[in-house]
Design a protein around this motif. Structure first.
Motif, PDB file in Angstrom:
ATOM      1  N   ASP A  91     -38.392  42.137  14.030  1.00 17.75           N
ATOM      2  CA  ASP A  91     -39.249  43.225  13.540  1.00 17.75           C
ATOM      3  C   ASP A  91     -38.807  43.690  12.158  1.00 17.75           C
ATOM      4  O   ASP A  91     -39.634  43.975  11.289  1.00 17.75           O
ATOM      5  N   ILE A  92     -37.491  43.783  11.947  1.00 17.67           N
ATOM      6  CA  ILE A  92     -36.960  44.176  10.638  1.00 17.67           C
ATOM      7  C   ILE A  92     -37.386  43.155   9.590  1.00 17.67           C
ATOM      8  O   ILE A  92     -37.843  43.508   8.482  1.00 17.67           O
ATOM      9  N   ASN A  94     -41.157  43.360   8.801  1.00 13.60           N
ATOM     10  CA  ASN A  94     -41.466  44.541   7.976  1.00 13.60           C
ATOM     11  C   ASN A  94     -41.043  44.333   6.521  1.00 13.60           C
ATOM     12  O   ASN A  94     -41.746  44.770   5.595  1.00 13.60           O
ATOM     13  N   LYS A  95     -39.900  43.662   6.318  1.00 12.47           N
ATOM     14  CA  LYS A  95     -39.461  43.352   4.955  1.00 12.47           C
ATOM     15  C   LYS A  95     -40.456  42.386   4.313  1.00 12.47           C
ATOM     16  O   LYS A  95     -40.791  42.507   3.124  1.00 12.47           O
ATOM     17  N   LYS A 149     -43.621  42.090   4.918  1.00 10.98           N
ATOM     18  CA  LYS A 149     -44.872  42.786   4.585  1.00 10.98           C
ATOM     19  C   LYS A 149     -44.756  43.483   3.229  1.00 10.98           C
ATOM     20  O   LYS A 149     -45.714  43.518   2.448  1.00 10.98           O
ATOM     21  N   LEU A 150     -43.577  44.020   2.949  1.00 10.01           N
ATOM     22  CA  LEU A 150     -43.378  44.665   1.652  1.00 10.01           C
ATOM     23  C   LEU A 150     -43.421  43.636   0.519  1.00 10.01           C
ATOM     24  O   LEU A 150     -44.020  43.868  -0.538  1.00 10.01           O
ATOM     25  N   CYS A 196     -36.332  36.514   3.933  1.00  7.94           N
ATOM     26  CA  CYS A 196     -36.311  37.363   5.137  1.00  7.94           C
ATOM     27  C   CYS A 196     -35.560  36.731   6.306  1.00  7.94           C
ATOM     28  O   CYS A 196     -35.598  37.249   7.425  1.00  7.94           O
ATOM     29  N   SER A 247     -46.960  39.261  15.414  1.00  7.12           N
ATOM     30  CA  SER A 247     -46.658  40.682  15.227  1.00  7.12           C
ATOM     31  C   SER A 247     -47.823  41.457  14.631  1.00  7.12           C
ATOM     32  O   SER A 247     -48.044  42.622  14.978  1.00  7.12           O
ATOM     33  N   ASN A 248     -48.606  40.803  13.751  1.00  5.57           N
ATOM     34  CA  ASN A 248     -49.639  41.531  13.001  1.00  5.57           C
ATOM     35  C   ASN A 248     -51.071  41.066  13.257  1.00  5.57           C
ATOM     36  O   ASN A 248     -52.013  41.684  12.754  1.00  5.57           O
TER      37      ASN A 248
END
Length: 308
Positions: free
Chosen positions: A255-256, A259-260, A262-263, A279, A294-295
């Motif tokens: 998950d971390i 999220n990285k 996505k940025l 990542c 995840s998305n």
């Protein structure tokens, strides 16, 4: 071998060693006794529970107690590692072998505790069929009261004590005499330091691992590393993490990383393959699969959506 045993015998029979054993028993809430290879006591029993003292006065149960002690010691000698088990009376015991050249000289026996109910999912081997405790307690209500008074201890604390006892056993055969007593004193002081750490909340205890993940998410992260920075065992870390965060550590790390990613996807100049590597994903196809799971969309589809 005889010389080693004589020095070992002389060491554990000292008042200093008995004092160290007594203090460790008080610190850990475990009853402790050191025995020779025949199971004969070399030290006085430290913190022996009233329950175990009384149940050993009942002949049929005393025989089962002896069988459990014998089996536990032999299993520890076979594996050359601490053996944590349940006795016939549903009491947790630990056998730690004293070994020299693969020969079993004796051991440190600890336990007479119950597992903290919050860790009921922990599986501990029961080496003998459980006794009919309900019937025994019905006839002996005071014995039931003594059983209920047995300390409730976390599996983490049991493992930590077992490791310290293992260290003590190793020092016994490597550094008999005064040097051993100095080392044992340090071990007990180290355990008291652990006790202070054990009073931390789960979140505080896991905080070093969370920090490590945030700093090293682009690298391969191993469970051993995370447990080490938290100063706990791998098995305890694996149980504690999902309790506190609602997901296992692999899911948390993923998950971390997502999220990285996505940025970084907002930067049109970075390729998906590059973002995957940054990542922590060696395989870009696996990264795409994880991202979509995840998305609901692929990284390219996500990039297109946020670019509009």
């Amino acid at each position: 071998m005889n010389d080693t045993w004589e020095k070992l015998y002389d060491t554990v029979r000292t008042k200093e060693f008995q004092s160290i054993q007594d203090n460790l028993a008080k610190s850990s809430d475990l009853a402790i006794i050191t025995v020779d290879y025949k199971g004969r006591p070399l030290t006085a029993h430290s913190e022996c529970s009233s329950f175990c003292e009384k149940i050993r006065t009942i002949p049929e149960y005393a025989k089962l107690c002896e069988k459990c002690d014998s089996h536990g010691g032999l299993e520890a000698a076979r594996s050359k590692e601490p053996f944590i088990y349940l006795c016939h009376a549903n009491v947790i015991d630990v056998a730690v072998p004293i070994m020299v050249n693969d020969m079993y000289l004796g051991g440190i026996m600890a336990g007479q505790i119950r597992l903290d109910p919050s860790e009921s999912e922990v599986e501990i081997e029961q080496i003998y069929r459980p006794s009919d405790l309900e019937g025994l307690f019905t006839d002996n209500p005071m014995l039931k009261a003594d059983y209920d008074e047995l300390p409730l201890v976390s599996f983490h604390k049991i493992e930590a004590t077992a490791k310290i006892l293992q260290t003590i056993c190793k020092y016994m055969v490597q550094n008999p005499g005064e040097k051993l007593l100095d080392e044992l004193t340090s071990s007990v002081e180290g355990f008291n330091h652990f006790e202070k750490r054990n009073n931390l909340t789960n979140e505080e205890l896991l905080k070093p691992a969370i920090h490590y993940i945030s700093e090293h998410y682009s690298e391969k992260i191993r469970l051993k590393q995370l447990a080490h920075v938290c100063n706990v065992s791998e098995s305890y870390f694996s149980r504690l993490f999902p309790k506190n965060y609602g997901k296992n550590v692999t899911q948390y790390i993923n998950d971390i990383r997502i999220n990285k990613a996505k940025l970084l996807l907002s930067n049109q100049e970075m390729t998906v393959n590059y973002i995957a590597r940054v990542c922590g994903y060696d395989d870009s196809s696996y990264f795409i699969k994880c991202f979509k799971k995840s998305n609901g969309v692929t990284p390219q589809e996500y990039r297109k959506a946020i670019g509009q």
